[in-house]
Design an enzyme around this catalytic site. Structure first.
Site, mmCIF file in Angstrom:
data_model
loop_
_atom_site.group_PDB
_atom_site.id
_atom_site.type_symbol
_atom_site.label_atom_id
_atom_site.label_comp_id
_atom_site.label_asym_id
_atom_site.label_seq_id
_atom_site.Cartn_x
_atom_site.Cartn_y
_atom_site.Cartn_z
ATOM 1 N N HIS A 224 0.832 -1.197 0.000
ATOM 2 C CA HIS A 224 0.000 0.000 0.000
ATOM 3 C C HIS A 224 0.870 1.252 0.000
ATOM 4 O O HIS A 224 0.982 1.933 -1.009
ATOM 5 C CB HIS A 224 -0.935 -0.030 1.217
ATOM 6 N N HIS A 266 -2.141 -0.681 -11.066
ATOM 7 C CA HIS A 266 -3.000 -0.261 -9.953
ATOM 8 C C HIS A 266 -4.248 -1.130 -9.968
ATOM 9 O O HIS A 266 -4.783 -1.448 -11.026
ATOM 10 C CB HIS A 266 -3.369 1.225 -10.102
ATOM 11 N N ASP A 319 2.939 6.542 -7.252
ATOM 12 C CA ASP A 319 4.101 6.329 -6.389
ATOM 13 C C ASP A 319 5.416 6.397 -7.157
ATOM 14 O O ASP A 319 6.454 6.737 -6.567
ATOM 15 C CB ASP A 319 3.992 4.964 -5.696
#
Length: 376
Positions: A224, A266, A319
């Site tokens: 996560h 994702h 990210d």
């Protein structure tokens, strides 16, 4: 009797209704209180978007100024909390210290008040936590690394103050702007694991501190919140191994060994570009000059992205660029995930407020695969 449907990881299961945000993958838009998140990040500062997320409407100029001042005025933490960080074992992770710090703050409320989950009191708690979690995270990191504390400066803005506490120096306008944009891109994202964890805990009528502490624990997990750390570590490995010329071979070798490349793909977006990553990647060349190897890191970023799309049809999630941008801003890697939590605090507060206002306890069932009929 109807056979129940099992969906591993609750994939595709609708767990809640919300007015906070929605990932509309059909039009590749992150909807936040009716607005496109990318437009919000482009046009507004983080504190204005935080106001929107929490209150459900954009602030007028007076409300914007008052909210920003409220956050900076509440940013400092009790002296006992600074001392607690100094007493922690040095191998404590910053996320564990952050989780403990959030719980610690609950002790400054009386038991009767802590049990009160009314909207007004929860709203006050949410704003208080939004103001204090950056100070908790940075102070924990500094204490764990034998650095002196840099206490918040109430005379500067939220994002500038955050960077100031991290680096100990006043950031330039370009760095502050980039950090603010990143913060906004992380602010809210519908129902990720940490938000779900917070809502599950809040559904028991536990207080906001407990729900946020659970979210911190969730975000600590590498599937996560740790992807931005993994992304920059990979890029730095490539840089050490030979730089941009080695990027394709490095990526191909990992893929051949069936190793996961963090920062790509994702659960919701699947094979589409994360709109936040698409927006933030343009900041990489702008900040590349901040560090000695910035241009090489930027080239590695582009080459790995190209190979991943060619070989797997995957695009970066947010990210990937954020890991690189944090590094170019001089932010220590152990602070990446704690900063993620600080960014998301506004969204967590909004979800907890919403859960407590229209609550039903989460209590799912299971499909039992164990034995039956055993006797002692």
């Amino acid at each position: 009797m109807e056979t129940p449907t099992y969906r591993p990881g609750l994939e595709g299961v609708i767990a809640s209704t919300t007015n906070v945000s929605y990932l509309d993958v059909d039009i590749e838009q992150i909807l936040v209180r009716g607005y496109d998140l990318i437009e919000l990040a482009r046009e507004l500062k983080y504190t204005d978007v935080a106001y929107l997320v929490i209150y459900g409407k954009l602030p007028n100029p007076t409300q914007s100024e008052e909210f920003s001042k409220k956050l900076t005025s509440k940013a400092d933490i009790p002296e006992e909390l600074y001392r607690m960080f100094e007493l922690m074992p040095k191998n404590t992770s910053v996320m564990d210290a952050l989780r403990t710090g959030v719980s610690f703050l609950s002790g400054y409320e009386s038991p009767n008040r802590l049990d009160n989950n009314s909207y007004d009191i929860n709203l006050e708690r949410g704003i208080n936590l939004l103001a204090k979690v950056p100070t908790i995270a940075v102070s924990a990191y500094r204490a764990l690394n034998d650095l002196s504390f840099v206490k918040p400066n109430p005379n500067i803005g939220y994002s500038e103050n955050f960077l100031y506490m991290i680096t100990g120096t006043s950031p330039d306008a370009e760095s502050t702007d980039a950090f603010d944009k990143i913060h906004t891109c992380y602010i809210e994202h519908e129902m990720p694991n940490s938000t779900f964890a917070a809502r599950v805990i809040a559904s028991t009528l536990s207080d906001m501190y407990g729900a946020v502490a659970g979210a911190v624990a969730s975000l600590k997990g590498p599937l996560h919140g740790g992807a931005n750390e993994a992304a920059i570590k990979m890029v730095l490995e490539i840089l050490t191994a030979g730089g941009p010329d080695e990027a394709e071979a490095y990526t191909m070798n990992k893929l051949e060994r069936k190793e996961r490349i963090m920062g790509f793909g994702h659960r919701v977006y699947m094979n589409k570009y994360d709109p936040r990553a698409l927006f933030l990647r343009d900041y990489i060349p702008r900040l590349a000059g901040n560090i000695a190897n910035g241009t090489q890191i930027s080239d590695i970023y582009n080459k790995v992205e190209f190979v991943m799309n060619r070989e797997k049809g995957l695009y970066p999630n947010t990210d990937y660029p954020i890991g690189i941008l944090y590094y170019m801003l001089g932010i220590p890697i152990p602070l990446y995930t704690p900063i993620f939590l600080c960014s998301r605090m506004a969204g967590l507060a909004a979800h907890i407020l919403e859960q407590h206002e229209d609550n039903r306890l989460f209590r799912p069932r299971v499909i039992y695969n164990g034995p039956r009929g055993l006797t002692v």
